[in-house]
Design an enzyme around this catalytic site. Structure first.
Site, short mmCIF file in Angstrom:
data_model
loop_
_atom_site.label_atom_id
_atom_site.label_comp_id
_atom_site.label_asym_id
_atom_site.label_seq_id
_atom_site.Cartn_x
_atom_site.Cartn_y
_atom_site.Cartn_z
CD GLU A 156 -3.11 -1.09 2.24
OE1 GLU A 156 -4.10 -1.37 2.01
OE2 GLU A 156 -2.65 -0.66 3.39
CD GLU A 238 -4.97 -5.53 2.71
OE1 GLU A 238 -5.37 -4.80 3.32
OE2 GLU A 238 -3.57 -5.63 2.93
#
Length: 592
Positions: A156, A238
């Site tokens: 991320e 995710e």
């Protein structure tokens, strides 16, 4: 030899392949239970397991590496492969994961470096770690006969930076050490984070992280792909099927049927990794912390996450709702009955011994002397507690004391009597004390409640724990300190022959025998705040503010025969008996 390719679709051995993955973090689960959780993933009809790799557990001190027991990544990957599961590995340096310091080892804070940047000093530490880590990962790649399909570059990063040279450096460190399977990045699904965190120009697969609205989020990703002339498969790396929890806040819940419908929406368009499939536990002091303005909000020990498997690893309503949805929409997928572990209870376990922290301090820690207080990191300590001690003369019957710039929780004692407890926003405020002696003993117990795991504070000065500036009496800084490091990884050297005094931080020891072992939960609803050791393993923090009032004890931490539980409690609250129960204990919490 099997092959995995990223074309218009994922191709396994040349055939289209939909990745049905679930996140199971080996380091959050007792090794005895790995097979149970992995089997239940396979039984649901899924084909892949995903895991992060925590740098701070594998290298807790510079050059000191651990890959044994709960950290045996290779054993976990082999077990998954033996069950017919492929793997996605997301190695350090940064993992977020609601994990202490986002996975970074705290010893990095001792150096004048910047993390997550293309900086030589920082990257040298990553390279030294990867020299060891990649030897554990590379043999398990698909093209080496293992089960790893893909490996992530950073994590991320588009929510932190946009330095492509840094991402290339991390990739190159892995390539130089033998990584050959496809790489990917994962970021929020909107353009800003995808642009900042991806390596799309270098043909590295882009995946997205979200927990709902798959059509909208995949649509945003497809637009980004089209800008760069990419015709890639869509994957949610995710898919948040629940959420983590913080102290003092209600447990976050999600409706099982709504989740099943949301997952169906993902699968209609692409592949998925459920985050989490089995959340597990933040054993020891490994809970992360949320950054909120000037304060940080520590997360709880349980990482149940509201996942399809509960903290114990047993199927929940979400599991069965997903199972039904998959069976109805993908009847060709083979499913099996899940495994369910029993729990045990053991009540009325009597207190065997108790001793005050001050009384046994010399047996569990040796002091380091300095003119001014030292931080936890400068003492080579990563987590836990730190006790500061000095002697101060009485200048007036009433004296004003202040702890300047400390983190995270401070208990100030004068002559071993508690005077004040302060948290982040209160530390620095006046503490009025009565000087009863000509020379008085001042003790300050500081608790590191967890470093932030996400956002702009990751390497901020606030993540250095302990007293960072000093302690003032009247208008001057006090000098001549002793520091007692209390990492409390175990409590083997606690001396119970010493004295106990009420209303002091203390150790309470309970002994019991078991004819058989099983999972259970220790009921801590009548204790204040502290940590629990089961047969010398620190299983995590508890706190009376909730939402949890118990800690999970995996059967692997218990023995047939004699067992010992030690509770380190800081508020002066304890019970003459404790109970091991079959289910978690929760505090009733208001909404919001």
């Amino acid at each position: 030899m099997e092959t995995f390719e990223i074309k218009k679709e994922f191709l396994l051995n040349g055939q289209p392949f939909k990745i049905l993955s679930g996140a199971i973090h080996y380091f959050r689960i007792h090794p005895y239970d790995w097979e149970h959780s992995l089997y239940n993933l396979k039984a649901l009809g899924f084909n892949t397991v995903e895991t992060y790799v925590p740098w701070n557990l594998h290298e807790p001190q510079k050059g000191e590496f651990h890959f044994e027991d709960r950290l045996d990544l290779e054993k976990f990957l082999t077990l998954a492969q033996n069950l017919g599961l492929y793997a996605i590995v997301r190695p350090s340096p940064y993992i977020c994961a609601e994990w202490e310091f986002g996975g970074f080892p705290a010893w990095l804070l001792r150096e004048p470096i910047s993390i997550r940047r293309n900086e030589n000093a920082y990257l040298r530490h990553v390279a030294d770690y990867y020299d060891i880590l990649m030897k554990k990962i590379v043999p398990h790649q698909l093209d080496n006969g293992g089960n790893i399909l893909m490996i992530q570059i950073e994590n991320e990063y588009g929510s932190f930076g946009e330095e492509k040279a840094y991402l290339r450096a991390i990739r190159d460190l892995m390539v130089d050490r033998g990584v050959t399977v496809p790489f990917f990045t994962s970021d929020g699904p909107w353009r800003a984070t995808l642009r900042a965190g991806s390596m799309i120009e270098e043909d590295i697969l882009v995946t997205g992280n979200f927990g709902s609205k798959a059509r909208e989020n995949f649509g945003s990703m497809k637009q980004f792909f089209e800008e760069h002339n990419k015709n890639w498969p869509l994957m949610c790396m995710e898919f948040w099927d629940g959420w983590f929890n913080r102290w003092k806040e209600p447990i976050i819940q999600r409706d099982p049927q709504e989740l099943a419908e949301a997952v169906k929406e993902v699968l209609e368009q692409g592949s998925i990794n459920l985050y989490m499939f089995h959340g597990g536990t933040n054993f020891g002091f490994m809970n992360g912390c949320s950054a909120r303005g000037v304060i940080d909000l520590p997360q709880i020990t349980s990482y149940d996450y509201g996942a399809p498997l509960d903290e114990q690893g047993n199927p929940t309503e979400k599991y069965f709702a997903l199972r039904k949805m998959i069976h109805e929409n993908y009847p060709e997928i083979k499913q099996l009955d899940p495994l369910i572990k029993p729990t045990i209870e053991k009540r009325n376990i009597p207190l065997a011994n108790k001793v005050s922290l001050f009384a046994t301090l010399a047996t569990i820690s040796q002091p380091v002397e300095s003119k001014y207080p030292k931080t936890m990191e400068s003492l080579g300590q990563n987590t836990g507690y730190l006790l500061y001690r000095t002697m101060i003369e009485r200048d007036a019957n009433k004296e004003r004391l202040r702890v300047i710039d400390g983190r995270d929780r401070c208990q100030l004692f004068l002559n071993q009597n508690l005077q004040a407890t302060q948290y982040q926003t209160e530390i620095g405020e006046d503490i009025q004390v009565s000087m009863t002696e000509h020379v008085n003993q001042l003790d300050i117990l500081i608790e590191n409640m967890g470093r932030v795991n996400y956002g702009h504070k990751l390497f901020a000065e606030t993540q250095k724990k302990g007293i960072r500036r000093g302690v003032m009496a009247d208008l001057h800084f006090i000098t001549d300190w002793q520091q007692y490091s209390l990492p409390l990884e175990d409590c083997k050297t606690v001396d119970y022959s010493k004295d106990w005094q009420p209303m002091q931080p203390s150790f309470y020891r309970y002994e019991f025998n078991l004819d058989e072992v099983g999972d259970c939960f220790i009921d801590l609803s009548k204790f204040g705040k502290g940590v629990v050791f089961v047969n010398q393993t620190n299983i995590g923090r508890f706190w009376e503010v909730g939402p949890t009032l118990s800690l999970y004890i995996p059967s692997g931490f218990l023995n047939v025969g004699r067992n010992e539980i030690v509770i380190f409690e800081t508020e002066g609250t304890y019970q003459p008996e404790i109970n091991l129960v079959k289910a978690p204990v929760y505090k009733e919490m208001g909404e919001g």
